[in-house]
Design an enzyme around this catalytic site. Structure first.
Site, PDB file in Angstrom:
ATOM      1  N   ASP A 175       1.061  -1.590   0.166  1.00  0.00           N
ATOM      2  CA  ASP A 175      -0.097   0.196  -0.099  1.00  0.00           C
ATOM      3  C   ASP A 175       0.732   1.661   0.000  1.00  0.00           C
ATOM      4  OD1 ASP A 175      -2.233   1.586   0.229  1.00  0.00           O
ATOM      5  OD2 ASP A 175      -3.057   1.464   2.198  1.00  0.00           O
ATOM      6  N   ILE A 176       1.440   0.783  -1.090  1.00  0.00           N
ATOM      7  CA  ILE A 176       2.764   2.458  -1.297  1.00  0.00           C
ATOM      8  C   ILE A 176       2.275   3.540  -1.774  1.00  0.00           C
ATOM      9  CG2 ILE A 176       4.513   2.876  -1.757  1.00  0.00           C
ATOM     10  CD1 ILE A 176       4.596   0.351  -0.003  1.00  0.00           C
ATOM     11  N   GLU A 177       1.989   4.689  -0.531  1.00  0.00           N
ATOM     12  CA  GLU A 177       0.886   5.614  -1.190  1.00  0.00           C
ATOM     13  C   GLU A 177       2.238   7.055  -1.764  1.00  0.00           C
ATOM     14  OE1 GLU A 177      -2.696   6.310   0.461  1.00  0.00           O
ATOM     15  OE2 GLU A 177      -2.497   4.545   1.412  1.00  0.00           O
ATOM     16  N   GLY A 178       3.674   7.111  -1.556  1.00  0.00           N
ATOM     17  CA  GLY A 178       4.404   7.876  -1.882  1.00  0.00           C
ATOM     18  C   GLY A 178       5.486   7.605  -1.667  1.00  0.00           C
TER      19      GLY A 178
END
Length: 192
Positions: free
Chosen positions: A157-160
Site C-alpha cells: 500500500d505504497i502511497e508515496g
C-alpha cells in the site's frame, strides 16, 4: 430388510459427508473465487473518528479470525521501514495481533498514507525482503511480533515516494516463497 436400510443409511451418511466437505470448501479462501472478502485490520479508523462510540470500535483480531465472513485479513500497517533498524508496525491501539491457526489468509500491509518508508536502491529492497521474511515470514529472528505465527504474504500500500527497490524486494520475497513449500504465499497491492 435391515440390509437395505443399512445400505440406505450408509448412502445418506456418505452424501451428507460429501455435502459438508463441499460447503466447507466454499467457505475457505480460494484464489479462483471472485467472492473472497479481504479487509484491512489494525487502524480502527471508525474508533479514531468516533471516540464516544466504543461499542463499534474495531474488535481484537481474534474475533475477525473466528468470523467466516472474511477470507483475507490484511494487517495494517508496517509504515516505517528503512535500513538500519527494525521496521515499525502500527496497529493503532491493538497490542495483540494473534492469528495463529486461523483459516483466513493473513497478509501484512506495507506503507499506508503516513509513515517513513522507501529505498534508495535495489540492494536496500532485497535486504528489506530478508528482514520481512525473518521477522514476519517463515525465517528466523529474535524479534517476532506475532511469535510463531507466519503471515501468508505481504500487501503493498505504497502511497508515496519512489518505486525504487520494490521490484527487487518482491523478487527476493519470491525466492523465499519458492523455497518454502509449506504453504502458498502471496504478494498483493492496493490500487491508489
Amino acid at each position: 430388510m435391515f440390509s437395505n436400510l443399512r445400505a440406505f443409511d450408509t448412502l445418506h451418511i456418505h452424501l451428507v459427508l460429501i455435502l459438508v466437505a463441499w460447503i466447507a470448501k466454499g467457505f475457505a479462501f480460494d484464489l479462483t473465487f471472485n467472492s473472497n472478502l479481504a479487509v484491512y485490520w489494525g487502524q480502527d479508523s471508525y474508533g479514531n473518528t468516533h471516540p464516544s462510540d466504543k461499542a463499534n470500535y474495531e474488535k481484537p483480531l481474534r474475533g475477525y479470525c473466528q468470523d467466516d465472513t472474511f477470507d483475507v485479513l490484511i494487517l495494517a500497517f508496517l509504515d516505517n521501514f528503512n535500513l538500519g533498524s527494525l521496521p515499525q508496525l502500527d496497529l493503532s491501539d491493538h497490542c495483540n495481533a494473534n492469528f495463529a491457526g486461523t483459516r483466513q489468509k493473513v497478509l501484512l500491509s506495507l506503507g499506508g498514507a503516513i509513515g517513513s518508508y522507501g529505498f534508495k536502491n535495489d540492494m536496500e529492497g532485497r535486504t528489506f525482503a530478508d528482514t520481512l521474511w525473518n521477522v514476519f515470514g517463515n525465517g528466523q529472528s529474535d524479534t517476532r511480533p506475532f511469535e510463531s505465527a507466519v503471515v501468508d504474504g505481504f500487501d503493498l500500500d505504497i502511497e508515496g515516494g519512489s518505486s525504487t527497490g520494490y521490484v527487487a524486494m518482491i523478487e527476493q520475497l519470491r525466492t523465499y516463497y519458492l523455497a518454502d513449500t509449506s504453504k502458498p504465499y502471496y504478494i498483493t497491492g492496493a490500487p491508489q
